[in-house]
Design an enzyme around this catalytic site. Structure first.
Site, PDB file in Angstrom:
ATOM      1  N   ASP A  14      -5.709  15.412 -14.650  1.00  0.00           N
ATOM      2  CA  ASP A  14      -6.254  15.573 -13.304  1.00  0.00           C
ATOM      3  C   ASP A  14      -7.780  15.620 -13.340  1.00  0.00           C
ATOM      4  OD1 ASP A  14      -6.091  15.849 -10.563  1.00  0.00           O
ATOM      5  OD2 ASP A  14      -5.825  18.028 -10.626  1.00  0.00           O
ATOM      6  N   GLY A  15      -8.367  15.155 -12.248  1.00  0.00           N
ATOM      7  CA  GLY A  15      -9.827  15.291 -12.073  1.00  0.00           C
ATOM      8  C   GLY A  15     -10.599  13.979 -12.049  1.00  0.00           C
ATOM      9  N   ASN A  16      -9.897  12.869 -12.065  1.00  0.00           N
ATOM     10  CA  ASN A  16     -10.582  11.563 -12.055  1.00  0.00           C
ATOM     11  C   ASN A  16     -11.430  11.375 -10.801  1.00  0.00           C
ATOM     12  OD1 ASN A  16      -9.194  11.000 -14.376  1.00  0.00           O
ATOM     13  ND2 ASN A  16      -7.739   9.572 -13.428  1.00  0.00           N
ATOM     14  N   HIS A  31     -10.702   6.638 -12.058  1.00  0.00           N
ATOM     15  CA  HIS A  31      -9.404   6.260 -12.632  1.00  0.00           C
ATOM     16  C   HIS A  31      -9.591   5.340 -13.841  1.00  0.00           C
ATOM     17  CE1 HIS A  31      -7.225   8.397  -9.688  1.00  0.00           C
ATOM     18  NE2 HIS A  31      -7.479   7.599  -8.670  1.00  0.00           N
ATOM     19  N   SER A  59       2.435  11.145  -9.823  1.00  0.00           N
ATOM     20  CA  SER A  59       3.531  12.001  -9.356  1.00  0.00           C
ATOM     21  C   SER A  59       4.237  11.334  -8.176  1.00  0.00           C
ATOM     22  CB  SER A  59       2.982  13.366  -8.925  1.00  0.00           C
ATOM     23  OG  SER A  59       2.230  13.248  -7.740  1.00  0.00           O
ATOM     24  N   THR A  60       5.430  11.825  -7.863  1.00  0.00           N
ATOM     25  CA  THR A  60       6.129  11.293  -6.678  1.00  0.00           C
ATOM     26  C   THR A  60       5.250  11.507  -5.433  1.00  0.00           C
ATOM     27  OG1 THR A  60       7.329  13.406  -6.562  1.00  0.00           O
ATOM     28  CG2 THR A  60       8.516  11.558  -7.511  1.00  0.00           C
ATOM     29  N   ASN A  62       1.967  11.556  -5.396  1.00  0.00           N
ATOM     30  CA  ASN A  62       0.807  10.649  -5.422  1.00  0.00           C
ATOM     31  C   ASN A  62       1.115   9.305  -4.763  1.00  0.00           C
ATOM     32  OD1 ASN A  62      -0.158  11.665  -8.791  1.00  0.00           O
ATOM     33  ND2 ASN A  62      -0.921  12.438  -6.837  1.00  0.00           N
ATOM     34  N   ARG A  65      -0.579   8.322  -1.553  1.00  0.00           N
ATOM     35  CA  ARG A  65      -2.040   8.128  -1.463  1.00  0.00           C
ATOM     36  C   ARG A  65      -2.335   6.786  -0.782  1.00  0.00           C
ATOM     37  NH1 ARG A  65      -5.210  10.641  -6.710  1.00  0.00           N
ATOM     38  NH2 ARG A  65      -4.270  12.712  -6.556  1.00  0.00           N
ATOM     39  N   ARG A 181      -1.741  24.849 -11.850  1.00  0.00           N
ATOM     40  CA  ARG A 181      -0.384  24.629 -11.335  1.00  0.00           C
ATOM     41  C   ARG A 181       0.239  23.450 -12.079  1.00  0.00           C
ATOM     42  NH1 ARG A 181      -3.557  23.689  -6.336  1.00  0.00           N
ATOM     43  NH2 ARG A 181      -4.223  21.512  -6.297  1.00  0.00           N
TER      44      ARG A 181
HETATM   45  C1  IPE Z   1      -1.163  15.915 -10.547  1.00  0.00           C
HETATM   46  O1  IPE Z   1      -2.419  15.762  -9.973  1.00  0.00           O
HETATM   47  C2  IPE Z   1      -0.553  14.572 -10.814  1.00  0.00           C
HETATM   48  C3  IPE Z   1      -1.173  13.790 -11.883  1.00  0.00           C
HETATM   49  C4  IPE Z   1      -2.188  14.167 -12.629  1.00  0.00           C
HETATM   50  C5  IPE Z   1      -0.578  12.501 -12.122  1.00  0.00           C
HETATM   51  P1  IPE Z   1      -2.629  15.874  -8.396  1.00  0.00           P
HETATM   52  O2  IPE Z   1      -4.079  15.712  -8.154  1.00  0.00           O
HETATM   53  O3  IPE Z   1      -1.728  14.947  -7.694  1.00  0.00           O
HETATM   54  O4  IPE Z   1      -2.139  17.357  -8.121  1.00  0.00           O
HETATM   55  P2  IPE Z   1      -2.418  18.344  -6.913  1.00  0.00           P
HETATM   56  O5  IPE Z   1      -2.242  17.549  -5.645  1.00  0.00           O
HETATM   57  O6  IPE Z   1      -3.828  18.817  -7.047  1.00  0.00           O
HETATM   58  O7  IPE Z   1      -1.428  19.435  -7.101  1.00  0.00           O
HETATM   59  C1  IPE Z   2      -5.573  12.484 -11.391  1.00  0.00           C
HETATM   60  O1  IPE Z   2      -6.818  12.495 -10.814  1.00  0.00           O
HETATM   61  C2  IPE Z   2      -4.992  11.093 -11.448  1.00  0.00           C
HETATM   62  C3  IPE Z   2      -3.917  10.862 -10.460  1.00  0.00           C
HETATM   63  C4  IPE Z   2      -3.328  11.798  -9.788  1.00  0.00           C
HETATM   64  C5  IPE Z   2      -3.503   9.490 -10.237  1.00  0.00           C
HETATM   65  P1  IPE Z   2      -6.999  12.704  -9.244  1.00  0.00           P
HETATM   66  O2  IPE Z   2      -7.043  11.371  -8.606  1.00  0.00           O
HETATM   67  O3  IPE Z   2      -6.024  13.652  -8.692  1.00  0.00           O
HETATM   68  O4  IPE Z   2      -8.455  13.346  -9.233  1.00  0.00           O
HETATM   69  P2  IPE Z   2      -8.972  14.543  -8.340  1.00  0.00           P
HETATM   70  O5  IPE Z   2      -8.020  15.671  -8.500  1.00  0.00           O
HETATM   71  O6  IPE Z   2      -9.024  14.024  -6.939  1.00  0.00           O
HETATM   72  O7  IPE Z   2     -10.317  14.848  -8.888  1.00  0.00           O
HETATM   73 MG    MG Z   3      -5.980  15.676  -8.500  1.00  0.00          MG
END
Ligand code: IPE
Ligand code: IPE
Ligand code: MG
Length: 227
Positions: A14-16, A31, A59-60, A62, A65, A181
């Protein structure tokens, strides 16, 4: 460090998006950086002797988006699989995909299916991609299969109905990006996993940061309910 290494590590990558935002760039930029990091990290984990690495790619949840972001992500998977799959096989790695691939673009679905099918049978390392994966969907799917089979199941029988059939439970779950989480990741399988959370955003999660997580894991006392 070797002997007590986790057999199976899962990473919630997470965090991209935030990483890109900090650089005043579109989320897709994050990404791409995350995908590059993921590739190097998988090689690093294999070199260290970890046997199973599960990467939470999508995730399901995601899947709802914006289409533009999803198209960008699917574009990255295509490129990643085409460019790296042979290298992985040569390194004696097997690919496994968990999740419901049916809503994914047809060519991505085919690519995932082929990369699983063509994997070496006797691989020493299993790289598991969780794509359109959600624990709740996985558990409900398993329950429905058990009902269809018309037989009661015990814990091992139930585990065999999950997407992770044949894969040992994760010993260590790492989540980057600061949230504390699981976001629907391996909830059944991680009953006794050690959890490691870091504020480091995934594109900045270097091999050295991964080593730090392992070192932290090695300090944990795993009691499994015993005294
Ligand atoms: C969790 O990240 C899913 C993946 C890293 C693939 P999310 O960014 O979707 O999680 P939430 O929404 O903060 O819980
Ligand atoms: C995790 O990074 C990758 C995926 C869920 C696809 P995010 O896209 O959730 O990055 P943040 O949480 O918005 O920084
Ligand atoms: Mg995220």
């Amino acid at each position: 460090m070797k002997s007590n290494l986790p057999l199976h590590v899962g990473i919630i990558m997470d965090g991209n998006g935030r990483w890109a935002k900090k650089r005043i760039q579109p989320r897709a930029f994050g990404h791409k950086a995350g995908m590059n990091r993921m590739i190097s990290l998988a090689e690093h984990a294999q070199r260290l002797g970890i046997k199973y690495l599960t990467l939470y790619v999508l995730s399901t949840e995601n899947l709802s988006r914006p289409k533009e972001e999803l198209d960008g992500l699917f574009g990255l998977f295509r490129k990643y699989f085409k460019a790296n799959v042979n290298k992985l096989y040569q390194a004696n790695a097997r690919i496994k995909v968990i999740g419901d691939s049916s809503p994914l673009p047809e060519d991505v679905r085919a690519l995932l299916g082929e990369s699983e099918k063509n994997s070496p049978a006797d691989a020493g390392f299993t790289l598991i991609f969780a794509i359109n994966y959600g624990s709740r969907a996985e558990i409900i799917n398993a329950v429905n299969r058990a009902v269809e089979n018309g037989e009661k199941v015990d814990e091992s029988g139930f585990a065999a109905l999950l997407y992770t059939d044949g894969v040992p439970d994760p010993d260590l779950i790492i989540r980057t990006g600061g949230e504390v989480r699981l976001s629907n990741f391996l909830m059944y399988q991680s009953a006794y996993a050690e959890l490691y959370f870091t504020d480091v955003l995934f594109p900045d999660f270097t091999d050295a940061e991964f080593d730090k997580a392992l070192e932290n894991y090695l300090t944990r006392e795993r009691r499994y309910g015993k005294v």
